[in-house]
Design an enzyme around this catalytic site. Structure first.
Site, short mmCIF file in Angstrom:
data_model
loop_
_atom_site.label_atom_id
_atom_site.label_comp_id
_atom_site.label_asym_id
_atom_site.label_seq_id
_atom_site.Cartn_x
_atom_site.Cartn_y
_atom_site.Cartn_z
N HIS A 50 -6.87 -2.60 -1.30
CA HIS A 50 -6.13 -2.21 -0.10
C HIS A 50 -4.62 -2.22 -0.28
O HIS A 50 -3.90 -1.86 0.65
CB HIS A 50 -6.50 -3.15 1.05
CG HIS A 50 -6.00 -4.54 0.79
ND1 HIS A 50 -6.68 -5.42 -0.03
CD2 HIS A 50 -4.88 -5.17 1.19
CE1 HIS A 50 -6.00 -6.54 -0.10
NE2 HIS A 50 -4.90 -6.42 0.62
N HIS A 87 0.54 -0.88 1.51
CA HIS A 87 -0.62 -1.54 2.12
C HIS A 87 -1.44 -0.47 2.83
O HIS A 87 -0.98 0.13 3.79
CB HIS A 87 -0.16 -2.62 3.11
CG HIS A 87 -1.23 -3.60 3.43
ND1 HIS A 87 -2.29 -3.31 4.26
CD2 HIS A 87 -1.42 -4.87 3.00
CE1 HIS A 87 -3.07 -4.37 4.35
NE2 HIS A 87 -2.56 -5.33 3.58
#
Length: 149
Positions: free
Chosen positions: A60, A75
């Site tokens: 992620h 992110h």
């Protein structure tokens, strides 16, 4: 010397203040922008916004450090930690990358179906809030200049 940070994916650039996470919206990690990806079930690839070394890579998130020592954090989605099955990692920690090299692929709508934001913050770590210069907002294409630092 300023560094240009490039868009790691297509979408709509927005101020970090619009990200539904207080760490990013208050620029606690650093200054930057976020990109809201398109409405699609197709996998899209997040690419390196700068050249450098990948010092952290999770399904992620990624941190790339350039030769001047600046770290850029990407992110993918908000609260997506611990959901590796919705990502395809395309690189490895320790890799040297050029701007535009693939890092992670994901389906924005797979994140949205979990009730989460698919926004992708692009942050230069350890910079003062508001220090992203000439930050763009609105539609951006992969590789376009997002801001300078």
């Amino acid at each position: 010397m300023s560094t240009q940070i490039l868009a790691p994916l297509d979408g709509r650039a927005m101020p970090l203040s619009e990200v539904p996470d207080p760490v990013f919206s208050a620029e606690m990690v650093g200054s930057g922008v976020a990109i809201e990806p398109p409405d699609t079930d197709e996998y899209i690839t997040v690419v390196a916004p700068i050249a450098g070394a990948i010092v952290k890579l999770h399904p992620h998130a990624a941190v790339i450090v350039d030769d001047a020592g600046r770290g850029v954090l990407l992110h993918v989605g908000i609260d997506t930690v611990g959901k590796p099955d919705i990502f395809e990692v395309k690189a490895a920690e320790g890799d040297r990358v050029q701007a535009g090299d693939p890092l992670v692929a994901f389906s924005p709508n797979a994140i949205r179906r979990l009730g989460l934001s698919a926004a992708v913050p692009v942050v230069v770590m350890d910079t003062a809030p508001g220090s992203a210069q000439d930050a763009v907002t609105g539609p951006v294409a992969t590789g376009a200049v997002l801001f300078s630092i």
